[in-house]
Structure formats: C-alpha cells, structure tokens
Motif scaffolding. Sequence first.
Motif, PDB file in Angstrom:
ATOM      1  N   ILE A 129      80.206  46.239  39.508  1.00 24.47           N
ATOM      2  CA  ILE A 129      79.383  45.095  39.087  1.00 24.47           C
ATOM      3  C   ILE A 129      78.685  44.479  40.298  1.00 24.47           C
ATOM      4  N   LEU A 130      79.362  44.410  41.433  1.00 24.76           N
ATOM      5  CA  LEU A 130      78.732  43.885  42.641  1.00 24.76           C
ATOM      6  C   LEU A 130      77.554  44.764  43.071  1.00 24.76           C
ATOM      7  N   ILE A 131      77.771  46.063  43.097  1.00 26.31           N
ATOM      8  CA  ILE A 131      76.695  46.985  43.477  1.00 26.31           C
ATOM      9  C   ILE A 131      75.533  46.872  42.500  1.00 26.31           C
ATOM     10  N   ALA A 132      75.842  46.826  41.211  1.00 24.49           N
ATOM     11  CA  ALA A 132      74.786  46.695  40.200  1.00 24.49           C
ATOM     12  C   ALA A 132      74.026  45.391  40.367  1.00 24.49           C
ATOM     13  N   ASN A 133      74.747  44.298  40.642  1.00 20.67           N
ATOM     14  CA  ASN A 133      74.084  43.008  40.834  1.00 20.67           C
ATOM     15  C   ASN A 133      73.113  43.051  42.010  1.00 20.67           C
ATOM     16  N   LEU A 134      73.568  43.631  43.117  1.00 19.97           N
ATOM     17  CA  LEU A 134      72.722  43.674  44.305  1.00 19.97           C
ATOM     18  C   LEU A 134      71.531  44.612  44.119  1.00 19.97           C
ATOM     19  N   TRP A 135      71.778  45.749  43.516  1.00 22.63           N
ATOM     20  CA  TRP A 135      70.740  46.762  43.384  1.00 22.63           C
ATOM     21  C   TRP A 135      69.788  46.453  42.240  1.00 22.63           C
ATOM     22  N   VAL A 136      70.325  46.304  41.052  1.00 20.32           N
ATOM     23  CA  VAL A 136      69.502  46.102  39.861  1.00 20.32           C
ATOM     24  C   VAL A 136      68.972  44.673  39.795  1.00 20.32           C
ATOM     25  N   GLY A 137      69.762  43.717  40.241  1.00 22.18           N
ATOM     26  CA  GLY A 137      69.325  42.322  40.202  1.00 22.18           C
ATOM     27  C   GLY A 137      68.069  42.078  40.998  1.00 22.18           C
ATOM     28  N   ARG A 138      67.940  42.769  42.106  1.00 27.05           N
ATOM     29  CA  ARG A 138      66.749  42.611  42.940  1.00 27.05           C
ATOM     30  C   ARG A 138      65.493  43.093  42.213  1.00 27.05           C
ATOM     31  N   GLU A 139      65.640  44.159  41.460  1.00 26.36           N
ATOM     32  CA  GLU A 139      64.488  44.737  40.754  1.00 26.36           C
ATOM     33  C   GLU A 139      64.220  44.098  39.398  1.00 26.36           C
ATOM     34  N   TYR A 140      65.282  43.835  38.655  1.00 26.41           N
ATOM     35  CA  TYR A 140      65.117  43.435  37.255  1.00 26.41           C
ATOM     36  C   TYR A 140      65.653  42.045  36.935  1.00 26.41           C
ATOM     37  N   GLY A 141      66.180  41.356  37.920  1.00 31.71           N
ATOM     38  CA  GLY A 141      66.624  39.987  37.715  1.00 31.71           C
ATOM     39  C   GLY A 141      67.816  39.874  36.778  1.00 31.71           C
ATOM     40  N   LEU A 142      67.844  38.767  36.080  1.00 32.58           N
ATOM     41  CA  LEU A 142      68.973  38.430  35.217  1.00 32.58           C
ATOM     42  C   LEU A 142      69.189  39.455  34.104  1.00 32.58           C
ATOM     43  N   GLN A 143      68.122  39.948  33.513  1.00 31.02           N
ATOM     44  CA  GLN A 143      68.282  40.938  32.439  1.00 31.02           C
ATOM     45  C   GLN A 143      68.892  42.228  32.967  1.00 31.02           C
ATOM     46  N   GLY A 144      68.504  42.627  34.165  1.00 32.18           N
ATOM     47  CA  GLY A 144      69.097  43.816  34.765  1.00 32.18           C
ATOM     48  C   GLY A 144      70.577  43.629  35.060  1.00 32.18           C
ATOM     49  N   ILE A 145      70.912  42.453  35.583  1.00 33.99           N
ATOM     50  CA  ILE A 145      72.316  42.161  35.885  1.00 33.99           C
ATOM     51  C   ILE A 145      73.151  42.156  34.609  1.00 33.99           C
ATOM     52  N   ALA A 146      72.650  41.482  33.581  1.00 34.13           N
ATOM     53  CA  ALA A 146      73.388  41.428  32.308  1.00 34.13           C
ATOM     54  C   ALA A 146      73.533  42.815  31.705  1.00 34.13           C
ATOM     55  N   SER A 147      72.503  43.622  31.776  1.00 36.05           N
ATOM     56  CA  SER A 147      72.566  44.984  31.229  1.00 36.05           C
ATOM     57  C   SER A 147      73.584  45.826  31.981  1.00 36.05           C
ATOM     58  N   CYS A 148      73.574  45.742  33.303  1.00 32.32           N
ATOM     59  CA  CYS A 148      74.537  46.510  34.095  1.00 32.32           C
ATOM     60  C   CYS A 148      75.961  46.024  33.861  1.00 32.32           C
ATOM     61  N   PHE A 149      76.134  44.708  33.777  1.00 31.24           N
ATOM     62  CA  PHE A 149      77.461  44.158  33.492  1.00 31.24           C
ATOM     63  C   PHE A 149      77.965  44.685  32.155  1.00 31.24           C
ATOM     64  N   ALA A 150      77.122  44.631  31.131  1.00 30.97           N
ATOM     65  CA  ALA A 150      77.524  45.120  29.809  1.00 30.97           C
ATOM     66  C   ALA A 150      77.823  46.610  29.852  1.00 30.97           C
ATOM     67  N   PHE A 151      76.999  47.374  30.546  1.00 33.37           N
ATOM     68  CA  PHE A 151      77.220  48.819  30.632  1.00 33.37           C
ATOM     69  C   PHE A 151      78.549  49.126  31.321  1.00 33.37           C
ATOM     70  N   VAL A 152      78.792  48.513  32.478  1.00 29.79           N
ATOM     71  CA  VAL A 152      80.029  48.781  33.213  1.00 29.79           C
ATOM     72  C   VAL A 152      81.241  48.387  32.370  1.00 29.79           C
ATOM     73  N   MET A 153      81.181  47.235  31.743  1.00 24.26           N
ATOM     74  CA  MET A 153      82.321  46.777  30.944  1.00 24.26           C
ATOM     75  C   MET A 153      82.539  47.636  29.704  1.00 24.26           C
ATOM     76  N   LEU A 154      81.468  47.885  28.949  1.00 25.80           N
ATOM     77  CA  LEU A 154      81.609  48.569  27.662  1.00 25.80           C
ATOM     78  C   LEU A 154      81.811  50.073  27.794  1.00 25.80           C
ATOM     79  N   MET A 155      81.217  50.679  28.794  1.00 24.24           N
ATOM     80  CA  MET A 155      81.280  52.135  28.903  1.00 24.24           C
ATOM     81  C   MET A 155      82.307  52.644  29.916  1.00 24.24           C
ATOM     82  N   CYS A 156      82.792  51.745  30.750  1.00 25.04           N
ATOM     83  CA  CYS A 156      83.719  52.187  31.789  1.00 25.04           C
ATOM     84  C   CYS A 156      85.047  51.428  31.727  1.00 25.04           C
TER      85      CYS A 156
END
Length: 181
Positions: A129-156
């Motif tokens: 989640i930290l890596i996703a926040n830093l990487w995706v958050g920079r490009e896609y902002g809050l929606q990217g962070i929320a999407s990555c958080f949901a993906f990591v939690m739900l799929m992993c």
Amino acid sequence: DHRDLHSFPTRRSSDLINMVAGSFLTAAGPRMGMLGAKKDYDGLKKLVRRTWLQSLGVALLLSMFVVAILFALHLLQMPQSNRFGPWPVTLAFLLVVVCQQLVNVETAAIRFQKIEPFVFNSVVAATLILIANLWVGREYGLQGIASCFAFVMLMCILPWCHVIYLHRIARFRAASFIQCV
C-alpha cells in the motif's frame, strides 16, 4: 491532495463502519477463546460464521446509509458532499470495509488461540500500500490511491488471511484428533 487521504470523511466513515460492525466481534471474542481452549472447533466455526454474518450485515447497511446520505447531499447540491471526495474513492473504501468483515472475524478467532500468524502478511500489505500510494498517488491522485488500496486488500490481503485461517483451523482439528487417538 493524496496527503489528506486519512483525514477526509470517506476514510473516517469507513473506519467508523468497521468499528461499529466489529462490536459483534468484541462481544464474541471471549467465547472464541473458550471454544478454542475446549478444542470445540465446530462450535468455533459456527460462532465465526454467525459473528461474520452479523458484522457483514451491519457493515453493508451502514455503507448503504453512507451512500444514500452522500447521494442526497449531492442531489441537493449541498457543499458538504464535496468533502467526501470522488464517488470511486468512497465506493472503494466502503467495498473494502464490507469485504473485510470476514477476515476481521477469522483473524480474531485465530488470535484468541494465542497464535499470531498474520504479522508477515500485515507487513506485506503495508509495504504494498505504501509503494502504491507513492507510485500511483503521484500520477492518479486520490482515485489511484483508493483503487490500489482496494486492489491490494481485496485481491491479496483478504484472501491470504482467509487461507491462513483455513489452514490454522485444519491444524487445530488435526492436533485435536491426534490427541483423541
């Protein structure tokens, strides 16, 4: 701004829903420990299922209530609706909190047996989640962070915790069977 992720109302709403839904788990906790101590794993399994269904029902109802309130605020063009961020972010957090109820109950059932097999996957979750926040958050902002958080939690993380629970229960039963023989 993605730095506001933990202070904006959607995240706090999902935390509150998780806390209220977890009240069933708090009430069932001592009984889970007693059933495990008695090696009554069928009783423990039934209690886990009942507690999960209660927590799931509350989380689902409260999530639907939050969505209804936000929809009403949006329809009435109330400025408070803007404080919750975009719909995909809200829905991602609410989806995770609803799906998280099973794992909340299962991990507690194992932990009440004085076993902690969830440390490694907790560290992995935090790292992903930290890596996703830093990487995706920079490009896609809050929606990217929320999407990555949901993906990591739900799929992993949630499936991983569920598998750990199933393996631990199988071990408990096998150990109990061996002691009976």
